[in-house]
Design a protein around this motif. Structure first.
Motif, PDB file in Angstrom:
ATOM      1  N   LYS A 113       0.822  -1.213   0.000  1.00 40.51           N
ATOM      2  CA  LYS A 113       0.000   0.000   0.000  1.00 40.51           C
ATOM      3  C   LYS A 113       0.860   1.269   0.000  1.00 40.51           C
ATOM      4  O   LYS A 113       0.317   2.386  -0.045  1.00 40.51           O
ATOM      5  N   VAL A 114       2.162   1.111   0.031  1.00 44.14           N
ATOM      6  CA  VAL A 114       3.058   2.265   0.119  1.00 44.14           C
ATOM      7  C   VAL A 114       2.890   3.202  -1.073  1.00 44.14           C
ATOM      8  O   VAL A 114       2.897   4.434  -0.921  1.00 44.14           O
ATOM      9  N   GLU A 115       2.713   2.641  -2.263  1.00 43.79           N
ATOM     10  CA  GLU A 115       2.588   3.483  -3.463  1.00 43.79           C
ATOM     11  C   GLU A 115       1.344   4.370  -3.410  1.00 43.79           C
ATOM     12  O   GLU A 115       1.353   5.488  -3.926  1.00 43.79           O
ATOM     13  N   ARG A 116       0.272   3.885  -2.751  1.00 50.78           N
ATOM     14  CA  ARG A 116      -0.934   4.704  -2.624  1.00 50.78           C
ATOM     15  C   ARG A 116      -0.671   5.892  -1.704  1.00 50.78           C
ATOM     16  O   ARG A 116      -1.174   6.996  -1.931  1.00 50.78           O
ATOM     17  N   ILE A 117       0.114   5.669  -0.678  1.00 44.11           N
ATOM     18  CA  ILE A 117       0.474   6.765   0.235  1.00 44.11           C
ATOM     19  C   ILE A 117       1.340   7.782  -0.498  1.00 44.11           C
ATOM     20  O   ILE A 117       1.173   8.998  -0.341  1.00 44.11           O
ATOM     21  N   ILE A 118       2.251   7.284  -1.339  1.00 41.39           N
ATOM     22  CA  ILE A 118       3.086   8.195  -2.138  1.00 41.39           C
ATOM     23  C   ILE A 118       2.233   8.977  -3.127  1.00 41.39           C
ATOM     24  O   ILE A 118       2.513  10.153  -3.407  1.00 41.39           O
ATOM     25  N   ASP A 119       1.164   8.355  -3.657  1.00 39.24           N
ATOM     26  CA  ASP A 119       0.251   9.084  -4.544  1.00 39.24           C
ATOM     27  C   ASP A 119      -0.305  10.317  -3.841  1.00 39.24           C
ATOM     28  O   ASP A 119      -0.376  11.411  -4.423  1.00 39.24           O
ATOM     29  N   ALA A 120      -0.722  10.137  -2.576  1.00 37.62           N
ATOM     30  CA  ALA A 120      -1.263  11.263  -1.800  1.00 37.62           C
ATOM     31  C   ALA A 120      -0.189  12.321  -1.584  1.00 37.62           C
ATOM     32  O   ALA A 120      -0.465  13.526  -1.633  1.00 37.62           O
TER      33      ALA A 120
END
Length: 397
Positions: A113-120
């Motif tokens: 899920k790290v990439e979703r946090i980076i998206d934000a």
């Protein structure tokens, strides 16, 4: 009980939303309530899961001992502080909550899920930097210090520090992007560097240059060519804005005065480390002004030494300074090992966070910025770095 268990089944989604909200709002001033909510929600459900399932799930890391020592020594320093009430307030917000976020990130952020946090984070970066550029040219907002963009952050120092913390993560996305999406991240990186230039923060300029050089040497040599182009365009652009701003006498004198004051503060701080070498004068930047009022005047309010390590040495004593150095050494060593681990599919992200920490360490040699929003951003990034590490160990009791 069944209702609670059903809620806990949604815990991964709740955690993801909380961390996405947090990393998005951190550069925005006056968001303390929402910020605390986003920090404590994952912690609450983490504790609830431990209680309901009667299982202590805690991922051990190399950070545990230095963090524990720093927390204990910080508490002792607070007890012996020149202003106990103030020190405890700062200790609670800058150490307890910050390290709570660090361990919450390590234990609650899922690797996939790290990439979703980076998206934000990327969306937040675009908004903050665009606002900073518009603010500089008088289209939106108002700069708190004339001629220095600060965007939605408290001031230009925070704005530039935010940029140097997130710049390596943007370079990571640029490196991993394929096809035409690369041009989008190149545009974002350019926007970030323009915003950094418009903050007119010399220390952050130096850090940005160092980060780009490190990235170019280890990851992508094209970045070095990009750096040369940015310097040429940036130098030309800055000399043409605001009436040749770099050649203004006031700005040159401001930088010269800033350098001389910092050197005097550093020398003074180093000499006075011997005054309270064990427990220090108490945690909190403003204790410096209380104990040494000669640097705190009505017109120029220097309430700390403009160097995080010297200030921590004064506040927590020599043992506290050693603990902080130990902690950062462990962080850098661990992130470097993750970068060198060929089995780590997120190794380039580990290196990006490594560069962010290196940049932050250089930046805090020139100011005391291991506080407030920027400290939370640092520990969140470090927590993400350890969350994706293959070398952490889960302890179930």
């Amino acid at each position: 009980m069944d209702t609670i268990r059903k809620i806990l089944e949604k815990r991964p989604l709740i955690n993801l939303i909380s961390f996405m909200v947090l990393i998005f709002i951190l550069p925005f001033a006056h968001t303390m309530t929402l910020r605390l909510f986003a920090i404590f929600v994952p912690v609450f459900f983490w504790l609830l899961d431990i209680i309901i399932n009667r299982r202590l799930a805690f991922k051990r890391t190399a950070l545990d001992i230095p963090v524990l020592f720093l927390l204990l020594w910080g508490l002792l320093s607070t007890i012996f502080s020149v202003d106990v009430r103030y020190s405890f307030k700062e200790y609670r917000s800058d150490m307890l909550i910050a390290f709570l976020l660090l361990y919450s990130s390590i234990n609650n952020i899922e690797k996939n899920k790290v990439e979703r946090i980076i998206d934000a984070l990327i969306i937040g970066v675009i908004i903050v930097c665009l606002y900073g550029v518009l603010e500089y040219f008088g289209i939106a907002g108002q700069m708190k210090m004339k001629g220095r963009a600060d965007s939605s952050t408290p001031d230009s120092q925070y704005f530039s520090t935010y940029i140097i913390l997130v710049l390596p993560v943007i370079l990571y996305r640029l490196r991993m992007a394929v096809g035409s999406i690369k041009y989008l991240y190149l545009l974002i990186a350019s926007l970030v560097l323009v915003s950094l230039g418009l903050s007119f923060t010399k220390g952050a300029w130096i850090v940005g240059f160092i980060e780009l050089v490190i990235w170019g040497l280890f990851i992508d040599r094209k970045i070095l060519m990009f750096l040369i182009v940015v310097i040429i365009i940036g130098a030309a652009g800055l000399t043409m804005t605001s009436g040749h701003r770099l050649s203004e006498k006031g700005l040159i004198e401001q930088y010269r005065d800033s350098d001389s004051v910092r050197i005097r503060l550093w020398k003074f701080g180093i000499i006075h480390l011997k005054d309270s070498p064990v427990f220090g004068i108490g945690y909190g930047r403003k204790n410096f002004a209380t104990v040494y009022p000669e640097f705190f005047k009505k017109d120029i309010q220097h309430f700390h030494t403009h160097n995080t390590f010297i200030n921590i040495g004064l506040e927590l004593g020599i043992p506290g300074l050693i603990a902080l150095l130990w902690l950062f050494w462990v962080i850098l060593k661990s992130l470097w090992k993750d970068w060198k681990d060929k089995m780590n599919e997120k190794r380039i992200l580990s290196f990006a966070i490594f560069v962010s920490v290196v940049g932050f360490l250089v930046r805090i040699q020139l100011d005391h910025l291991l506080v407030d929003e920027m400290a939370l951003m640092l520990w969140l990034l470090v927590g993400m770095g350890f969350a994706i590490s293959k070398r952490k160990e889960a302890v179930n009791i």
